[in-house]
Design a protein around this motif. Structure first.
Motif, PDB file in Angstrom:
ATOM      1  N   PRO A  41      -5.840 -13.894 -22.869  1.00  0.00           N
ATOM      2  CA  PRO A  41      -5.655 -12.709 -23.714  1.00  0.00           C
ATOM      3  C   PRO A  41      -6.852 -12.380 -24.602  1.00  0.00           C
ATOM      4  O   PRO A  41      -6.991 -11.247 -25.050  1.00  0.00           O
ATOM      5  N   GLN A  42      -7.742 -13.347 -24.847  1.00  0.00           N
ATOM      6  CA  GLN A  42      -8.823 -13.115 -25.794  1.00  0.00           C
ATOM      7  C   GLN A  42     -10.192 -12.918 -25.141  1.00  0.00           C
ATOM      8  O   GLN A  42     -10.939 -12.040 -25.533  1.00  0.00           O
ATOM      9  N   TYR A  43     -10.538 -13.739 -24.148  1.00  0.00           N
ATOM     10  CA  TYR A  43     -11.887 -13.716 -23.584  1.00  0.00           C
ATOM     11  C   TYR A  43     -11.858 -13.628 -22.066  1.00  0.00           C
ATOM     12  O   TYR A  43     -10.922 -14.080 -21.421  1.00  0.00           O
ATOM     13  N   GLN A  44     -12.951 -13.070 -21.521  1.00  0.00           N
ATOM     14  CA  GLN A  44     -13.142 -13.042 -20.075  1.00  0.00           C
ATOM     15  C   GLN A  44     -14.169 -14.079 -19.626  1.00  0.00           C
ATOM     16  O   GLN A  44     -14.237 -14.420 -18.457  1.00  0.00           O
ATOM     17  N   ARG A  45     -14.990 -14.566 -20.564  1.00  0.00           N
ATOM     18  CA  ARG A  45     -16.031 -15.532 -20.214  1.00  0.00           C
ATOM     19  C   ARG A  45     -16.402 -16.357 -21.438  1.00  0.00           C
ATOM     20  O   ARG A  45     -16.417 -15.856 -22.553  1.00  0.00           O
ATOM     21  N   LEU A  46     -16.711 -17.637 -21.199  1.00  0.00           N
ATOM     22  CA  LEU A  46     -17.257 -18.514 -22.223  1.00  0.00           C
ATOM     23  C   LEU A  46     -18.644 -18.933 -21.776  1.00  0.00           C
ATOM     24  O   LEU A  46     -18.826 -19.337 -20.620  1.00  0.00           O
ATOM     25  N   ILE A  47     -19.619 -18.846 -22.651  1.00  0.00           N
ATOM     26  CA  ILE A  47     -20.978 -19.305 -22.357  1.00  0.00           C
ATOM     27  C   ILE A  47     -21.328 -20.324 -23.435  1.00  0.00           C
ATOM     28  O   ILE A  47     -21.470 -19.970 -24.600  1.00  0.00           O
ATOM     29  N   LEU A  48     -21.447 -21.590 -23.035  1.00  0.00           N
ATOM     30  CA  LEU A  48     -21.606 -22.672 -23.996  1.00  0.00           C
ATOM     31  C   LEU A  48     -22.806 -23.546 -23.662  1.00  0.00           C
ATOM     32  O   LEU A  48     -22.970 -23.949 -22.502  1.00  0.00           O
ATOM     33  N   THR A  49     -23.614 -23.857 -24.651  1.00  0.00           N
ATOM     34  CA  THR A  49     -24.692 -24.821 -24.468  1.00  0.00           C
ATOM     35  C   THR A  49     -24.091 -26.212 -24.609  1.00  0.00           C
ATOM     36  O   THR A  49     -23.543 -26.547 -25.651  1.00  0.00           O
ATOM     37  N   THR A  50     -24.153 -26.975 -23.538  1.00  0.00           N
ATOM     38  CA  THR A  50     -23.647 -28.341 -23.542  1.00  0.00           C
ATOM     39  C   THR A  50     -24.332 -29.126 -22.443  1.00  0.00           C
ATOM     40  O   THR A  50     -24.645 -28.581 -21.390  1.00  0.00           O
ATOM     41  N   ARG A  51     -24.562 -30.386 -22.689  1.00  0.00           N
ATOM     42  CA  ARG A  51     -25.148 -31.232 -21.646  1.00  0.00           C
ATOM     43  C   ARG A  51     -24.058 -31.855 -20.786  1.00  0.00           C
ATOM     44  O   ARG A  51     -24.335 -32.624 -19.889  1.00  0.00           O
TER      45      ARG A  51
END
Length: 149
Positions: free
Chosen positions: A94-104
């Motif tokens: 309901p809130q987002y269509q994509r997550l873009i996260l900096t993570t190793r």
């Protein structure tokens, strides 16, 4: 770097106090597993951003944190410099269509999503480390035999 927790039903993106302040989010992100459609690893997360910054922090090339709104899309972004990142496409959230996260821990996340996990949230690195390691057999070289005369 964000901490990623996973259980049978959801993925939780745990934000530190500094990340909460820069993204203008009070709580951690909780995404139902059934909404995750695709997970991609990337070396340059800046190319995946779309739209304009909403509430959040944006310093070009250094930090992008918060909500990004585009034509019919809303993405959650937490990118630091040019570090390895993960792009998670969602369908039905309901809130987002994509997550873009900096993570190793992007590779550990992709491996953990393929496994059956417990009811209690656990770090994706711990989940991926319990997975059986695929063993590949060494490839045998073909034997070259001389042709009969």
């Amino acid at each position: 770097m964000v901490t990623l927790l996973l259980d049978q039903t959801r993925l939780e993106v745990v934000l530190s106090p500094i990340e909460r302040a820069s993204t203008f989010h009070r709580d951690n992100l909780r995404i139902e597993r059934e909404h995750i459609t695709k997970v991609q690893l990337t070396e340059d997360a800046w190319t995946w951003m779309r739209g304009v910054p909403g509430p959040g922090t944006y310093i070009p090339g250094i930090l992008a944190a918060g909500t990004w709104k585009g034509a019919g899309t809303t993405d959650f972004v937490l990118i630091r410099r040019r570090r390895p990142s993960v792009v998670i496409d969602l369908d039905g959230d309901p809130q987002y269509q994509r997550l873009i996260l900096t993570t190793r821990h992007g590779l550990a996340l992709t491996q953990a999503l393929r496994l059956d996990v417990t009811e209690h949230p656990a770090d994706v690195v711990d989940i991926a480390s319990t997975a059986p390691v695929p063993v590949s057999k060494p490839r045998q070289r073909p034997v070259i035999r001389p042709r009969p005369a």
